[in-house]
Design an enzyme around this catalytic site. Structure first.
Site, PDB file in Angstrom:
ATOM      1  N   ARG A  54      23.880  36.148  42.969  1.00 17.79           N
ATOM      2  CA  ARG A  54      24.048  34.969  43.833  1.00 17.79           C
ATOM      3  C   ARG A  54      24.947  35.228  45.034  1.00 17.79           C
ATOM      4  O   ARG A  54      24.643  34.817  46.154  1.00 17.79           O
ATOM      5  CB  ARG A  54      24.604  33.788  43.018  1.00 17.79           C
ATOM      6  CG  ARG A  54      23.541  33.081  42.222  1.00 17.79           C
ATOM      7  CD  ARG A  54      24.131  32.235  41.120  1.00 17.79           C
ATOM      8  NE  ARG A  54      24.654  33.031  40.024  1.00 17.79           N
ATOM      9  CZ  ARG A  54      25.264  32.515  38.942  1.00 17.79           C
ATOM     10  NH1 ARG A  54      25.424  31.215  38.848  1.00 17.79           N
ATOM     11  NH2 ARG A  54      25.682  33.305  37.985  1.00 17.79           N
ATOM     12  N   SER A  83      28.875  38.135  39.930  1.00 19.72           N
ATOM     13  CA  SER A  83      29.591  37.126  40.725  1.00 19.72           C
ATOM     14  C   SER A  83      29.729  35.801  39.981  1.00 19.72           C
ATOM     15  O   SER A  83      30.663  35.040  40.265  1.00 19.72           O
ATOM     16  CB  SER A  83      28.948  36.940  42.096  1.00 19.72           C
ATOM     17  OG  SER A  83      27.599  36.536  42.011  1.00 19.72           O
ATOM     18  N   GLY A  84      28.803  35.485  39.091  1.00 20.15           N
ATOM     19  CA  GLY A  84      28.980  34.369  38.167  1.00 20.15           C
ATOM     20  C   GLY A  84      29.024  32.966  38.766  1.00 20.15           C
ATOM     21  O   GLY A  84      29.498  32.048  38.116  1.00 20.15           O
ATOM     22  N   GLY A  85      28.556  32.815  40.005  1.00 24.50           N
ATOM     23  CA  GLY A  85      28.591  31.482  40.615  1.00 24.50           C
ATOM     24  C   GLY A  85      29.766  31.276  41.551  1.00 24.50           C
ATOM     25  O   GLY A  85      29.978  30.172  42.070  1.00 24.50           O
ATOM     26  N   GLU A 101      26.705  44.332  30.279  1.00 26.80           N
ATOM     27  CA  GLU A 101      27.185  43.121  30.960  1.00 26.80           C
ATOM     28  C   GLU A 101      27.582  42.018  29.972  1.00 26.80           C
ATOM     29  O   GLU A 101      26.742  41.215  29.573  1.00 26.80           O
ATOM     30  CB  GLU A 101      26.103  42.589  31.915  1.00 26.80           C
ATOM     31  CG  GLU A 101      26.565  41.337  32.682  1.00 26.80           C
ATOM     32  CD  GLU A 101      25.497  40.757  33.615  1.00 26.80           C
ATOM     33  OE1 GLU A 101      24.319  41.144  33.520  1.00 26.80           O
ATOM     34  OE2 GLU A 101      25.853  39.896  34.432  1.00 26.80           O
ATOM     35  N   ARG A 130      16.173  28.279  41.732  1.00 24.23           N
ATOM     36  CA  ARG A 130      16.820  28.469  43.039  1.00 24.23           C
ATOM     37  C   ARG A 130      15.861  28.114  44.171  1.00 24.23           C
ATOM     38  O   ARG A 130      16.259  27.532  45.173  1.00 24.23           O
ATOM     39  CB  ARG A 130      17.343  29.904  43.170  1.00 24.23           C
ATOM     40  CG  ARG A 130      18.482  30.126  42.183  1.00 24.23           C
ATOM     41  CD  ARG A 130      19.102  31.512  42.240  1.00 24.23           C
ATOM     42  NE  ARG A 130      19.946  31.680  41.047  1.00 24.23           N
ATOM     43  CZ  ARG A 130      20.391  32.828  40.570  1.00 24.23           C
ATOM     44  NH1 ARG A 130      20.097  33.946  41.201  1.00 24.23           N
ATOM     45  NH2 ARG A 130      21.139  32.870  39.499  1.00 24.23           N
ATOM     46  N   LYS A 188      29.601  45.929  33.503  1.00 20.91           N
ATOM     47  CA  LYS A 188      29.420  44.835  34.476  1.00 20.91           C
ATOM     48  C   LYS A 188      30.088  43.593  33.917  1.00 20.91           C
ATOM     49  O   LYS A 188      29.449  42.793  33.219  1.00 20.91           O
ATOM     50  CB  LYS A 188      27.924  44.606  34.722  1.00 20.91           C
ATOM     51  CG  LYS A 188      27.628  43.415  35.629  1.00 20.91           C
ATOM     52  CD  LYS A 188      26.217  43.453  36.178  1.00 20.91           C
ATOM     53  CE  LYS A 188      25.899  42.176  36.942  1.00 20.91           C
ATOM     54  NZ  LYS A 188      24.691  42.262  37.757  1.00 20.91           N
TER      55      LYS A 188
END
Ligand code: 13P
Length: 340
Positions: free
Chosen positions: A294, A261-263, A177, A33, A219
């Protein structure tokens, strides 16, 4: 068993109007990132970024717990104050990612298994002594031609359950998760079917390993069409598909569900969480909140760009996303909140 302690920690993580801040990216993920924004990929840059996050004024108004990474839990502010002390003083519960990442699952092309069970009991004790009160383990499930396989679901669920049982033995609340990934061209309905199968498998394994449902947090992913699916779903469709899936598979004894949020785009993630809480609140036995990485950090990272002059702008962006998600957790988020 540490039942009362686990229940109390899980409740404090799920307290009204708040959610979790995931800042547990591994060094390689954090570096990736940083590289996109031309930020040096050094330990000092990662430390400075984490200090910027943790010193954001007012963060604890919206954040109940923060998930750290092994490097971060040992780091300090530039004045020497340990990050973990900063969190405790702010009333934010410190947590720690304890899986060691994913590897190819032997005999199952295209599928992954999460590692980190060896020596986990000892690592959990060390983290607890340092001040952590909850932990996180992420399993990933891909949708594709002939996958996920039963073998992949069962092994990942088994590992999650063994991790969760070890956490509870050490009085750490396990964040469980299982992430169904957004990569692919699958439909919303396919994601719903796979997510439901994953959750049933995970809860069956958690039950077999004696995990106290009242002392854990789930999660999961939101139920979404794949990134490359030509038919993208509306906000309310995503909300309805996600909550319907959870209602079928998540026991009411679980105190809370905190989404990854997974992108997803940050604003969409807030809008979707909001729609779930606004449309379904009276039907849900658990609290629904966020545990984004993210979708809460990225706008702030984009503003910071590794430069100290942008520090305040970055903290403002982080505070704003935390506030929007807190409103979404109450079902009171409005798109107008995004206007400057
Ligand atoms: P994202 O919100 O970026 O998916 O990250 C959540 C997380 O904790 C991944 O393990």
């Amino acid at each position: 068993m540490n039942e009362q302690q686990l229940i109390a920690t899980a409740r404090s993580l799920m307290q009204a109007g708040k959610g979790l801040l995931a800042m547990d990216e591994s060094n390689p993920t954090c570096n990736k990132r940083f590289a996109k924004l031309g930020i040096p990929q050094t330990e000092e840059a990662r430390r400075a970024w984490r200090e910027l996050i943790l010193t954001t004024p007012g963060l604890s108004e919206f954040i109940s717990g923060a998930i750290l990474y092994d490097e971060t839990i040992r780091q300090s502010k530039n004045d020497g104050t340990a990050f973990i002390k900063l969190l405790m003083e702010a009333g934010i519960v410190p947590g720690i990612k304890v899986d060691t990442g994913t590897k190819d699952l032997a005999g199952h092309p295209g599928e992954k298994i999460t590692e980190g069970l060896d020596g986990l009991r000892e690592r959990l004790s060390e983290y607890r002594e340092m001040g952590a009160r909850f932990a996180k383990w992420r399993a990933v499930i891909s949708i594709g031609e002939g996958i996920p396989s039963r073998g992949c679901l069962e092994t990942n669920a088994h590992a999650l359950a063994r991790y969760a049982a070890l956490c509870q033995e050490t009085a750490l609340v396990p964040i469980v998760e299982p992430e169904v990934l957004m990569e692919g061209d699958h439909t919303l309905e396919q994601c719903a079917r796979v997510t439901e199968a994953v959750l049933h498998t995970v809860f069956s394994q958690l039950y077999l390993q004696g995990v106290l449902f009242e002392g854990m947090i789930l999660k999961p992913n939101m139920v979404l069409p794949g990134k490359d699916c030509p038919i993208q779903a509306g906000i309310e469709d995503v909300a309805d598909a996600t909550v319907s899936c959870l209602l079928r598979a998540v026991p009411g004894a679980v105190p809370g569900v905190a989404f990854l949020s997974g992108g997803q785009n940050a604003e969409l993630a807030s809008a979707r969480l909001n729609a779930m809480n606004a449309r379904w609140r009276s039907r849900m036995p658990w609290d629904l909140t966020f545990s984004f990485s993210r979708a809460i950090q990225q706008p702030a990272l984009d503003a910071w760009k590794g430069q100290d002059v942008n520090r305040m702008a970055a903290q403002k962006a982080l505070y704003h996303r935390a506030k929007c998600n807190s409103m979404a957790r109450r079902g009171e988020y409005r798109g107008e909140m995004e206007k400057p």
